[in-house]
Design a protein around this motif. Structure first.
Motif, PDB file in Angstrom:
ATOM      1  N   LEU A   1       4.474   5.888   8.783  1.00 27.03           N
ATOM      2  CA  LEU A   1       3.350   5.461   9.618  1.00 27.03           C
ATOM      3  C   LEU A   1       3.023   6.576  10.601  1.00 27.03           C
ATOM      4  N   LEU A   2       1.781   7.040  10.572  1.00 29.29           N
ATOM      5  CA  LEU A   2       1.318   8.106  11.456  1.00 29.29           C
ATOM      6  C   LEU A   2       0.250   7.542  12.389  1.00 29.29           C
TER       7      LEU A   2
ATOM      8  N   VAL B   1       0.835  -1.208   0.000  1.00 32.05           N
ATOM      9  CA  VAL B   1       0.000   0.000   0.000  1.00 32.05           C
ATOM     10  C   VAL B   1       0.866   1.253   0.000  1.00 32.05           C
ATOM     11  N   ASN B   2       0.310   2.330  -0.551  1.00 31.66           N
ATOM     12  CA  ASN B   2       1.016   3.611  -0.654  1.00 31.66           C
ATOM     13  C   ASN B   2       0.265   4.787  -0.043  1.00 31.66           C
ATOM     14  N   ASP B   3      -1.039   4.618   0.228  1.00 29.21           N
ATOM     15  CA  ASP B   3      -1.845   5.780   0.610  1.00 29.21           C
ATOM     16  C   ASP B   3      -3.090   5.294   1.357  1.00 29.21           C
ATOM     17  N   VAL B   4      -2.991   5.207   2.690  1.00 31.05           N
ATOM     18  CA  VAL B   4      -4.091   4.658   3.480  1.00 31.05           C
ATOM     19  C   VAL B   4      -4.443   5.615   4.616  1.00 31.05           C
ATOM     20  N   LEU B   5      -5.735   5.893   4.760  1.00 35.61           N
ATOM     21  CA  LEU B   5      -6.256   6.704   5.859  1.00 35.61           C
ATOM     22  C   LEU B   5      -7.269   5.873   6.633  1.00 35.61           C
TER      23      LEU B   5
ATOM     24  N   PHE C   1      -3.225   6.391  10.904  1.00 35.72           N
ATOM     25  CA  PHE C   1      -4.186   5.810  11.848  1.00 35.72           C
ATOM     26  C   PHE C   1      -4.571   6.920  12.814  1.00 35.72           C
ATOM     27  N   LEU C   2      -5.726   7.573  12.555  1.00 39.40           N
ATOM     28  CA  LEU C   2      -6.037   8.862  13.188  1.00 39.40           C
ATOM     29  C   LEU C   2      -7.386   8.861  13.897  1.00 39.40           C
ATOM     30  N   ASN C   3      -7.410   9.420  15.089  1.00 35.78           N
ATOM     31  CA  ASN C   3      -8.648   9.755  15.786  1.00 35.78           C
ATOM     32  C   ASN C   3      -9.594   8.560  15.918  1.00 35.78           C
TER      33      ASN C   3
ATOM     34  N   LEU D   1      -4.276  -3.033  14.644  1.00 35.28           N
ATOM     35  CA  LEU D   1      -3.717  -2.678  13.334  1.00 35.28           C
ATOM     36  C   LEU D   1      -2.445  -3.500  13.156  1.00 35.28           C
ATOM     37  N   ASN D   2      -2.441  -4.335  12.131  1.00 40.22           N
ATOM     38  CA  ASN D   2      -1.330  -5.267  11.962  1.00 40.22           C
ATOM     39  C   ASN D   2      -0.781  -5.157  10.541  1.00 40.22           C
TER      40      ASN D   2
END
Length: 583
Positions: free
Chosen positions: A518-519, A452-456, A497-499, A475-476
């Motif tokens: 990774l955020l 993957v290159n672009d995951v929200l 991986f937000l809020n 989240l693995n």
């Protein structure tokens, strides 16, 4: 005969509706068929269904009995009006091939007798290696013959052994806490005087007394067909479809594009004594492209993932000449899959690096058999390409969005993601036996691509996750590569991986391996103490061979000896800021 765009109105009648449907589809003189079902119960038998050999990815290839075969229509519209379709035996409800537009609304799919066995665990003797099961009879079909359990015992078909078996909590109707998969092959099954069944079979992990033990059969035969199979089709809208049971996946999409699944579900009928809906994934997307949306759906009690979005790797078997490769499909459930076609772009991935390299356009493709494919390109092959390298189809990857869904009470993962294009997972409710959000591109066993290159992933609620006996996390991110690939090289990129709100009993929230970018930000993690911890010594976040990780603004309520564990490589570019109660 019906003309283009004229609706064909169908009413329920007593008995088998299959011959009626066959006649309508055979005689319809149109490329754009429109079926309208009056509300009622429709029963379908396989006896007079269309027979055809099919290669179905992630299922068993073979001769299938197809009830609705849409292989000659440009467009298909089905208005269900709340009709219930009840199937019997080995039947494939819907097949769509080469359709340019499909719209289906307000249908319910079920089977009269499920292809599963279910019973209550009433006694266990680990020393002698047996378990006693009180079998459910109402609505189920089975018998003991020659010292073995045979089910579903329908129309002469039974599985050769119980096979894939899992314990479910009798009250919650979800896998039991700490459950392990069992591949059940009892030495013999004894019918006791009180009607219970004694399975003589030593197990590594015994199910708890009082649990419901469900079996779905041996791996060679336990995925007959999905309820809906779309092959090389496009512009698909499924609205208000409910599947209570299927002999495989609920919705399967193979090399199809632009798909909406909305206001639909895979779940048990209210009041049912079953614990299994579909015997495999709720939804599955293989080498699709365009836009995929799953919105306001409910997936429960499947025996595999809520959704799996992936491509397919083929392995280089031989370099034939400067422009041509001989390749192989490597997994037995990919046999016959259409990996690519002329005009498709592919990535070359050369050992030991799993990263995408040169791109070439296919000029010719020849399917030698269901495993071997010769592929020619319009340019010369990269220097040094060799046996064991892999190819990934660049053209057939989708953008994917899941929004407003509930996925719970089932085996395996909520969402499995493998596409390089934009992916958004937001405002969902997840509860998972295994990892909730799972990233695993594989050059081993399944051979499912893509990094993957672009995951929200944002604004989701995760509650009671990763309660399988084996170790998982909410989240693995964990690629599985063959021995010829370097396991330290970055694979996935740019995952946010937000809020999110995470309420679960154990520590393991994020596990990341070989991720760049990774955020983990502004998440609320609350330890619930609702169930016993399974892996109490695990950290909240574990990083291996990662780059550019930011952990910021998260809060934690609970006890954990170590919040963040990172190897030396990951520490070089790790930033941890303004988190609350991360020790």
């Amino acid at each position: 005969m019906a003309q283009t765009s004229d609706p064909i109105v169908i009413k329920p009648v007593d008995g088998d509706m299959t011959p009626i449907v066959n006649k309508i589809l055979e005689e319809a003189d149109t490329k754009d068929i429109h079926l309208v079902f009056e509300k009622g119960i429709y029963r379908f038998m396989p006896d007079y269904a269309l027979g055809k050999f099919l290669e179905i990815t992630n299922h068993g290839n073979g001769y299938k009995r197809i009830i609705f075969n849409f292989n000659k229509y440009r467009s298909v519209t089905i208005a269900g009006n709340g009709a219930e379709f009840i199937f019997h035996g080995q039947a494939m409800p819907f097949l769509f091939e080469n359709c340019e537009s499909v719209k289906i609304s307000n249908l319910l799919i079920d089977w009269d007798i499920p292809f599963t066995f279910l019973g209550e665990v009433v006694a266990v003797n680990q020393e002698e290696g047996w378990r006693d099961i009180k079998p459910l009879k109402d609505g189920f079909s089975w018998e003991i013959r020659h010292g073995q359990l045979e089910f579903p015992n329908i129309d002469g078909f039974s599985y050769s052994y119980p096979g894939s078996t899992l314990a479910f909590d009798a009250t919650e109707k979800r896998p039991v806490h700490g459950a392990w998969d069992i591949d059940s092959k009892p030495r013999w099954v004894e019918k006791l005087p009180n009607g219970n069944l004694r399975f003589h079979e030593p197990l590594k992990h015994y199910p708890p007394i009082g649990s419901l033990l469900s079996s779905k059969g041996d791996r060679e035969h336990d995925r007959y067909a999905p309820a809906f199979d779309f092959k090389t089709s496009s512009n698909i809208i499924l609205d208000g479809i409910v599947v209570h049971h299927a002999l495989g996946m609920g919705f399967l999409f193979e090399r199809s594009q632009d798909i909406k699944l909305i206001n639909s579900g895979i779940y048990l009928r209210e009041g049912s004594n079953r614990v299994i809906s579909t015997t495999a994934d709720a939804t599955h997307f293989c080498n699709c492209k365009g836009s995929i949306l799953i919105e306001n759906c409910r997936f429960e009690n499947m025996l595999d993932d809520g959704t799996n979005v992936h491509g397919t790797y083929v392995e280089v078997d031989e370099v034939i000449d400067n422009n041509t490769l001989r390749t192989k499909l490597k997994h037995f459930e990919q046999r016959g899959f259409e990996f690519a076609a002329p005009g498709d772009e592919v990535w070359f991935i050369r050992q030991p690096s799993p990263q995408r390299n040169e791109i070439a356009v296919i000029s010719k493709i020849k399917f030698i058999n269901d495993e071997v494919i010769d592929i020619s390109f319009d340019s010369q092959l990269p220097a040094g390409l060799k046996s064991g390298d892999i190819l990934e189809n660049k053209t057939w990857n989708p953008e994917f969005t899941m929004r407003g869904c509930t996925i719970r009470n089932h085996r395996a993962r909520n969402v499995v993601l493998k596409t390089p294009l934009k992916t958004v997972i937001e405002n969902n409710y997840f509860s998972s036996m295994m990892s909730s959000i799972f990233f695993r591109g594989e050059t081993f066993f399944w051979f499912e691509s893509g990094a993957v290159n672009d995951v929200l992933i944002q604004n989701n609620t995760f509650e009671y996750c990763a309660y399988s006996g084996s170790e998982h996390s909410v989240l693995n991110i964990t690629p599985r590569l063959g021995k010829t690939f370097d396991k330290s090289i970055i694979y996935d990129r740019n995952i946010s991986f937000l809020n999110n709100t995470i309420r679960t009993f154990d520590n393991r929230i994020v596990n990341a391996d070989r991720v760049d970018g990774l955020l983990i930000k502004d998440n609320k993690i609350i330890k619930t103490y609702s169930m016993p911890e399974l892996y109490p010594n695990s950290p909240l976040v574990e990083l291996t061979n990662c780059k550019n990780t930011l952990i910021q603004g998260n809060s934690y309520v609970g006890d954990c000896e170590k919040a963040i564990k990172a190897d030396e490589q990951s520490k070089l570019t790790l930033s941890v800021r303004r988190n609350k109660d991360f020790n």
